[in-house]
Each structure stands twice: as structure tokens, then as C-alpha cells.
Motif scaffolding. Structure first.
Motif, short mmCIF file in Angstrom:
data_model
loop_
_atom_site.label_atom_id
_atom_site.label_comp_id
_atom_site.label_asym_id
_atom_site.label_seq_id
_atom_site.Cartn_x
_atom_site.Cartn_y
_atom_site.Cartn_z
N VAL A 286 0.70 -1.43 0.45
CA VAL A 286 0.01 -0.02 0.00
C VAL A 286 1.12 1.11 0.08
O VAL A 286 2.36 1.63 1.07
N THR A 287 0.61 2.20 -0.75
CA THR A 287 1.33 3.40 -0.89
C THR A 287 0.11 4.68 -0.37
O THR A 287 -0.42 5.01 -1.51
N ASN A 288 0.91 5.96 0.19
CA ASN A 288 0.10 6.56 0.50
C ASN A 288 0.33 7.97 -0.10
O ASN A 288 1.91 7.78 1.05
N VAL B 145 -0.56 -2.14 10.10
CA VAL B 145 0.32 -3.65 9.70
C VAL B 145 0.59 -4.42 9.89
O VAL B 145 1.69 -4.76 10.82
N ASN B 146 0.09 -5.80 9.59
CA ASN B 146 0.09 -7.29 10.07
C ASN B 146 0.90 -8.06 9.25
O ASN B 146 2.09 -8.71 9.53
N GLY B 147 1.37 -7.56 8.31
CA GLY B 147 2.36 -7.87 7.01
C GLY B 147 2.45 -6.81 6.27
O GLY B 147 1.72 -6.14 5.44
N GLY B 148 2.63 -8.11 4.53
CA GLY B 148 3.14 -7.07 3.85
C GLY B 148 3.69 -5.07 3.75
O GLY B 148 4.91 -5.21 5.26
N THR B 149 3.71 -4.52 2.95
CA THR B 149 4.15 -2.87 3.13
C THR B 149 3.49 -2.18 3.45
O THR B 149 2.22 -1.91 2.42
#
Length: 288
Positions: free
Chosen positions: A147-149, A159-163
Motif C-alpha cells: 500500500v502506498t499513501n 501493518v500485520n504483513g506486507g508493506t
């Protein structure tokens, strides 16, 4: 395939579509689409599931799909939300919320290329990629994918996993749990808790509290409150600066590698080393 169905008002039972479906009013029990297109060109209600297994769903600007049963967009299908969806959206396809778009429920994404330039109530990213250049009003949860914000996430980001990478605003801050990666590349963030991988390459963060994992300063970043490293490691890369307005505390059992600059005081009960190119502008207090 090849047929056109326009529902302009009244009520309808379940609709299956493989052609052209236009909803400009009325109430439909459910929509199941295998191919073709569904366009919401007026204010329409679907009481059951709006199930887009193939083809496209478009909600026109200024129009509302009241999706009481939610919307599901499968892998390979697409969604273009230019108006309002009242309800939840689950997407394994490529679904984009335009600047004029609104989703009042939760947007759950596992597809590649989905995005928000408008307003969604909540984001749950299970996989794939999602880009936010609009507003997420309440919570953001990243369980996988990227996810990019670049704009505003108002509620707490978890954030539990990923980026999650943010150059925008994380108003309520973030909890980065074990297995998660949080990159703050610019903008502002509230308090951050970390037990995973945290990278600060820019921006201003209210505070950092780390129980495990790692924090790396890979750019010129500011933490206005305490940078509290209770476990894991803190690394300030060579040539980079951590402006630690609230100072840095490294607990027993944690480590610090200061290869760049810390502007502020540093207190350590752990193993903290200032490298040949490292510097601390304030006082280093050691008991480790």
C-alpha cells in the motif's frame, strides 16, 4: 452476450448479466455478471450481492449505487467508482475510486493496481497493490501486499504483513507489527509502534516506540517525541540525520548503530556504537 438491459425504476428480482446492464434507478435483488458491463447511471439499489466475476462495473459521477449486499469484483474484472457506493467493496481485480468517488464502507483489496483518489471509509489490504492519493476516513489495515499513501489516512494504520509506504499523512499514526514493513518517506505521522521493519527516510513522526524488530534511518527524518528502542535495533545510516527532538532511549538488550547523525540526546543501557562517520549533537548517557 449481446443483450442490453436498462433498469430505470421499479423492482427487479435477481439479474444475471453477460451483456450491457444499465442501472439508472429502482431496486434490484442481486446482480451476477460473468462478462460485459454494468453501469450505474442513476441512483440505484441492489439489496443482495453485486457480483462482478468478469467485465466491468462503472458508477458514474454524481450517481449512487446503494449496495446493501456489498460489491465483489473478481480477479480479471475491473471497477471504476466515479460516484458513490454505499456499502462495502471487495476487490481481487483492478478497482479505482476516482477523485469524485466515495465508498462509505470498507474497501478490501487483494488485486493489483487498485487505487483511491476520492474518499473511502476504511481500507483492508490483503494482498496485491493499492495506491491512496485521496482520503481514508477511518482505519487502514495491511495484512499483505503493498500500500502506498501520498495523501491522508485519518485513522490508525495497522501493518500485520506486507508493506505500507507513506509520503503523506498518517494522522493517528501506525502500529507496525511483527511481519510488517512500514516506510515513512515524507509527510507527517502520529505515534508509531514497531515490532517489524520500520524505515524512516523523511518526514516528521510524533514518536517511535519499538518492542522488537528494527528501525533504520535511511534519509533525513524527524521524530518530535521520544525514540524509544526497547528491543531490536536502531540504525542511522551514514550521511543521514535523525533529528530526535524528544531524544533517543535504547534499552538493555537493544542495539544502536549510529553511522550518521543524531541531533539530540541519546541514553543507552544497550550496546550502542557510534561509527567513524557518526555523530551525536547532544549528550550520550551510557549504562550499557
Amino acid at each position: 452476450a449481446g443483450g442490453t438491459l436498462n433498469i430505470t425504476g421499479g423492482t427487479s428480482g435477481a439479474v444475471t448479466n453477460a451483456g450491457i446492464l444499465d442501472l439508472s434507478g429502482g431496486t434490484t435483488a442481486s446482480v451476477t455478471q460473468s462478462a460485459g458491463s454494468t453501469t450505474v447511471s442513476g441512483n440505484a439499489t441492489v439489496t443482495g450481492l453485486t457480483d462482478i466475476n468478469g467485465g466491468s462495473l462503472t458508477v458514474n459521477a454524481g450517481q449512487t449505487l446503494t449496495a446493501t449486499g456489498g460489491v465483489d469484483i473478481a480477479s480479471g474484472a475491473t471497477g471504476a467508482i466515479n460516484g458513490t457506493v454505499t456499502g462495502d467493496i471487495t476487490s481481487a481485480g483492478d478497482t479505482d475510486v476516482a477523485g469524485t468517488g466515495i465508498v462509505t464502507g470498507t474497501f478490501t483489496n487483494s488485486g493489483t493496481g487498485s487505487s483511491n483518489a476520492g474518499t473511502i471509509n476504511a481500507l483492508d489490504n490483503d494482498g496485491g497493490t493499492f495506491t491512496n492519493s485521496g482520503t481514508v476516513t477511518t482505519t487502514t489495515t495491511v495484512d499483505g501486499g503493498t500500500v502506498t499513501n501520498s495523501n491522508i489516512m485519518t485513522g490508525l494504520a495497522t501493518v500485520n504483513g506486507g508493506t505500507l509506504s507513506s509520503s503523506g499523512t498518517l494522522t493517528a499514526g501506525a502500529n507496525n507489527n511483527a511481519g510488517g514493513t512500514l516506510n515513512i518517506t515524507g509527510g507527517t505521522s502520529g505515534a508509531v509502534t514497531n515490532a517489524g521493519i520500520l524505515d524512516l527516510s523523511g518526514g516528521t513522526t510524533a514518536s517511535v516506540t519499538q518492542s522488537a524488530g528494527s528501525t533504520t534511518v535511511s534519509g533525513n527524518a524527524t521524530v518530535t517525541g521520544l525514540t524509544d528502542i526497547n528491543g531490536g535495533s536502531l540504525t542511522v545510516n551514514a550521511g543521514q540525520t535523525l533529528t530526535a527532538t524528544g531524544n533517543v532511549d535504547i534499552a538493555s538488550g537493544a542495539t544502536g548503530a549510529i553511522n550518521g547523525t543524531v541531533t539530540g540526546d541519546l541514553t543507552t543501557a544497550g550496546d550502542t556504537d557510534v561509527g567513524s562517520g557518526g555523530s551525536i549533537s547532544g549528550t550520550m548517557t551510557n549504562s550499557g
